[in-house]
Design an enzyme around this catalytic site. Structure first.
Site, PDB file in Angstrom:
ATOM      1  N   GLU A 119      37.192  45.567  42.898  1.00  0.00           N
ATOM      2  CA  GLU A 119      36.242  44.581  43.417  1.00  0.00           C
ATOM      3  C   GLU A 119      36.535  43.273  42.699  1.00  0.00           C
ATOM      4  O   GLU A 119      36.422  43.189  41.477  1.00  0.00           O
ATOM      5  CB  GLU A 119      34.798  44.999  43.152  1.00  0.00           C
ATOM      6  CG  GLU A 119      34.213  45.907  44.186  1.00  0.00           C
ATOM      7  CD  GLU A 119      32.751  46.221  43.899  1.00  0.00           C
ATOM      8  OE1 GLU A 119      32.098  45.434  43.176  1.00  0.00           O
ATOM      9  OE2 GLU A 119      32.263  47.248  44.380  1.00  0.00           O
TER      10      GLU A 119
ATOM     11  N   ASP B 146      23.443  38.384  40.366  1.00  0.00           N
ATOM     12  CA  ASP B 146      24.211  38.757  39.183  1.00  0.00           C
ATOM     13  C   ASP B 146      23.427  38.509  37.908  1.00  0.00           C
ATOM     14  O   ASP B 146      22.693  37.520  37.786  1.00  0.00           O
ATOM     15  CB  ASP B 146      25.524  37.963  39.129  1.00  0.00           C
ATOM     16  CG  ASP B 146      26.440  38.290  40.298  1.00  0.00           C
ATOM     17  OD1 ASP B 146      26.525  39.475  40.637  1.00  0.00           O
ATOM     18  OD2 ASP B 146      27.040  37.371  40.864  1.00  0.00           O
TER      19      ASP B 146
END
Length: 263
Positions: free
Chosen positions: A49, A60
């Site tokens: 990823e 995040d």
């Protein structure tokens, strides 16, 4: 069949679980980032990823936010991230690469141009965390038409009423977020994850990969044992952010991969 589909077919035939590693493109700099990326398959990573740096990464946690900022401060752009993928593909044509990020940079580039460039570079799938299923016509459907998997996130708050909508048009695999909140915020528990994975698998034949909150080989093994594999991101990015040598980062990744493959 994409490289992602091929990888899961091979892992099933081998009776193994998948280990997926996340890294931020261009962190801490382009050359180091590419060196890490090139070393991941040899460390046991089945799928990479690759984070696309963005200025407002709302899903995040602090570790990955800082990684994105380091990459942006170093001049990283979408073109340079795709350049990393092209460079990686010069020596590795089999390891799947999933580009993970937010829709704004793609929208700014133009969907058609982005998909053409991503496909040509060697991207296999997309995880775009801020595009809900209601917006499938924006990117999901064009991406699949272009031969890219569009991977969706399911979370502990995705109830049975919502789940079919999330799974509709999803391909490659389902990414189950093991905790509520941001990346790197808490530890995943296999006992909590197992019934959720079973609930998702009752509604799809796609592999279910679990991420968020996995930081050790033992945790990777425990989570992979109740799913089709696991993802580790923040723990890897943290070492990169601390300036650890690439070899040390890859040794850490190898331990995680070994744990996941035992799952």
């Amino acid at each position: 069949m994409t490289r992602i589909d091929d990888t899961f077919a091979r892992l099933r035939a081998e009776g193994r679980k998948a280990f997926v590693a996340y890294m931020m493109g261009g962190d801490p700099d382009e050359a180091t980032s590419l060196e890490v990326m090139r070393g991941l398959p040899g460390a046991g990573v089945d799928i990479i990823e690759l984070g696309l740096p963005f200025t407002d990464p709302m899903a995040d946690g602090p570790t990955i936010q800082r990684a994105g900022q380091r990459a942006l401060d170093g001049g990283m752009t979408m073109d340079k991230v795709l350049g990393m993928v092209r460079a990686f593909r010069e020596t590795d044509t089999t390891t799947p690469i999933v580009l993970m990020g937010y829709y704004n940079p793609i929208y700014a580039r133009g969907v058609d141009r982005f998909l053409a460039d991503a496909s040509a570079a060697g991207i296999d799938g997309l995880i775009i965390v801020d595009l809900p299923p209601e917006e499938d016509s924006e990117l999901c459907l064009p991406a699949q038409k272009a031969g890219l998997n569009f991977i969706r996130l399911a979370t502990p708050t995705t109830d049975d009423k919502r789940l079919p909508t999330v799974l509709h048009n999803t391909s490659g695999f389902v990414y189950y977020v093991s905790i509520t909140g941001i990346t790197g915020a808490a530890a995943a528990e296999a006992g909590d994850v197992a019934p959720e994975v079973a609930r998702i698998k009752a509604q799809t034949d796609l592999p279910v990969i679990v991420g968020f909150g996995i930081t050790t080989p033992d945790a990777a093994q425990a989570i992979a044992s109740v799913a089709d594999g696991c993802v580790v991101g923040s723990a890897i990015v943290k070492l990169i952010g601390e300036g650890k040598p690439v070899a040390e980062v890859l040794d850490f990744v190898a331990g995680l991969a070994e744990g996941a493959h035992k799952g």
